[in-house]
Structure formats: C-alpha cells, structure tokens
Design an enzyme around this catalytic site. Structure first.
Site, PDB file in Angstrom:
ATOM      1  N   SER A 148       0.851  -1.195   0.000  1.00 27.83           N
ATOM      2  CA  SER A 148       0.000   0.000   0.000  1.00 27.83           C
ATOM      3  C   SER A 148       0.883   1.241   0.000  1.00 27.83           C
ATOM      4  CB  SER A 148      -0.887   0.035   1.249  1.00 27.83           C
ATOM      5  OG  SER A 148      -1.547   1.282   1.349  1.00 27.83           O
ATOM      6  N   TYR A 161      -1.576  -0.624  10.208  1.00 28.08           N
ATOM      7  CA  TYR A 161      -1.702  -1.108   8.822  1.00 28.08           C
ATOM      8  C   TYR A 161      -0.494  -0.667   7.998  1.00 28.08           C
ATOM      9  CZ  TYR A 161      -3.392  -0.991   3.949  1.00 28.08           C
ATOM     10  OH  TYR A 161      -3.521  -1.134   2.595  1.00 28.08           O
TER      11      TYR A 161
END
Ligand code: NAD
Length: 252
Positions: A148, A161
């Site tokens: 990501s 995350y």
C-alpha cells in the site's frame, strides 16, 4: 471490466489470496484471461467457488481453497493442496489484507493490532517462503506482494496497517535477494481503489483532494502491473515496488 495486456501465461499456474473480490478478483480473472490456471483462496469457500466457476468457464483449471492468511497451518495446507493438484505454483499473489481504521494509536486494541500484523505480514511471509522454496526446487516463479502507498505516507488512523505493509515492502527486498535468480519477488503498492475497503473511508471527498489524478482507482486498474510482474515481460525485475496510485507519494 477486466483490463488485459497481450501477455501469455499459458501453462502457468497462479495462486491468488483474497481472490474472491476486489483487487484479487481482478488479478485472478486477468491471469485466467492470459491463459493461466488459477487457484483462488480467501476465508469463505463459497466465495472462492464462485470465482473458480468463472475461471473454468474461460477454459482454465481452477481451485477454490478456504484459508485464513493469518494462520500458518492453514497456509501450509493451502500450498500442499495446490501443489498436490497441479504439482507447481508459478505465480503467487499475496493479496489478502485488512485495513481497519483505528480511533487513535493510544486507543488501538492489542487483539486488532495483532490481527492486522498477522493478516498483512505474518501470513504473507509464511506463504511466500513456502512457495518460493518450491519454486527454487522447480522452474522458478514470480511472487507479487500487494502492499500500500500508506506504507510510504502513513497517516493517523492506519498506522499499524501502514507498518504491516512497510514490513511487507522490506520482506520483498529481502526475499528477492534470498530466492534469486530463479524466483522474482516484487511489490505492487496501490493507492486508493474503490473496492469494499472504500466503504469504511469516512471522508471520501477529502481523500480525493490528496490524489493528483483526482479520482480513486477502479479495481481493474491494478491488472496491468500484475500481468507485467507475473509474466516474462518483467524477467529482469525483482525487488521492485510499483506504485499504482494516481500520483500519490510513491516509493523512493
Ligand atoms: P477487499 O476487502 O475488497 O478484498 C480483500 C480480500 O482479502 C477478500 O477476498 C477477503 O476475503 C480477503 N481476506 C481478508 N482477510 C482475510 C484473511 N484473514 N484470510 C484470507 N483472506 C482474507 O480489499 P481490496 O481493496 O481488494 O484489497 C486487496 C489488497 O490491496 C489488500 O492487501 C489491501 O491492503 C491492498 N490495498 C488496497 C487498497 C484500496 O484502496 N482498496 C489500497 C492499498 C492497498
């Protein structure tokens, strides 16, 4: 809509985690359109079966296997199942992931922190290691880790995350060295894509302002990078991190 490049994956076998929906579904279908047999895994067997049926309708072989990616024993069983059926895995996409928004770092609960790290890093580590080892013993292969751009530009609310995906980025570089030359290991870093994950975004309009291209990605727009990395078109590319994010800050 499923995008496609003129890439030939005939005779190859692929395993896509989180292949039942979102970006994973698009990659699984694109590999099948390019000629690959594709094993689809996620937690729910019925969801995998539905995708497997679509892949078989394209004339390819497909396997549907339920596995929780945070559980190493289930991942080992997944690898055994696909190898047992097909004898090889040429392409692995470590795609399954979760990105819960947390109220603050101080209010982040230990159980959720552990789950995010397990699903986004601990599991992909095990799966990549087990598959790469078999690839080295066989004809080699390509491993693609879906990270990501949040790992490059962490923001409050998704710090665990972002850290799990930063670990995945480091894993890619390390494993690219460990398993070269037969196995290539690369990362795709998506920006913001309109998948189920997007339903949890609290301020979509505000997020759009941070994207130079002024829009969220459509799920099929991940496919070009995935086909490139899965195929011989990227035969000299390993340890790379490809940003697909409409101009959001990229790896450097
Ligand atoms: P999604 O929620 O639409 O799909 C996630 C898939 O992973 C589903 O098939 C789900 O069943 C599976 N999955 C989730 N937890 C699992 C578990 N514990 N075990 C097995 N399977 C599990 O998400 P998506 O948007 O398609 O995201 C795919 C990947 O891309 C994820 O790794 C995510 O972090 C990453 N990503 C997405 C975006 C985005 O904006 N959508 C941005 C950056 C990175």
């Amino acid at each position: 809509m499923t995008a496609s490049l003129r890439v030939d994956l005939s005779g190859r076998t692929a395993l896509v985690t989180g292949g039942s929906r979102g970006l994973g579904l698009q990659m699984a279908l694109a590999f099948a359109h390019a000629g690959a047999d594709v094993a689809v895994s996620s937690r729910k067997l019925y969801a995998c079966e539905a995708v497997a049926a679509d892949i078989r309708a394209l004339g390819r072989r497909s396997l549907a296997v339920a596995a929780h990616v945070g559980d190493w024993a289930q991942l080992d069983a997944l690898v055994e199942r696909v190898h047992g059926e097909w004898g090889r895995i040429d392409i692995l996409v470590n795609n399954a992931g979760m990105s819960p928004v947390q109220p603050s770092s101080a209010a982040t609960e230990e159980a959720l922190f552990d789950k995010v790290l397990a699903v986004n890093f601990k599991g992909p580590f095990r799966l990549a290691a087990q598959v790469a080892q078999r690839m080295v013993q066989g004809d080699g292969g390509s491993i693609i880790n879906i990270s990501s751009l949040g790992a490059i530009s962490p923001v409050p609310g998704i710090i665990p995350y972002a850290c799990s995906k930063a670990a995945l980025n480091a894993m890619t570089i390390g494993m690219a060295k460990e398993f070269a030359p037969k196995v290539r290991v690369n990362t795709i870093s998506p920006g913001m894509f309109a998948t189920d994950i997007a339903q949890h975004w609290s301020d979509p309009q505000g997020l759009l302002q941070g994207i130079p291209m002024g829009r969220f990605g459509s799920p099929h727009e991940i496919v070009g990078a995935a086909l490139y990395l899965a195929s011989d078109a990227s035969s000299y590319t390993t340890g790379a991190n490809i940003a697909v994010g409409g101009g959001i800050d990229s790896p450097r």
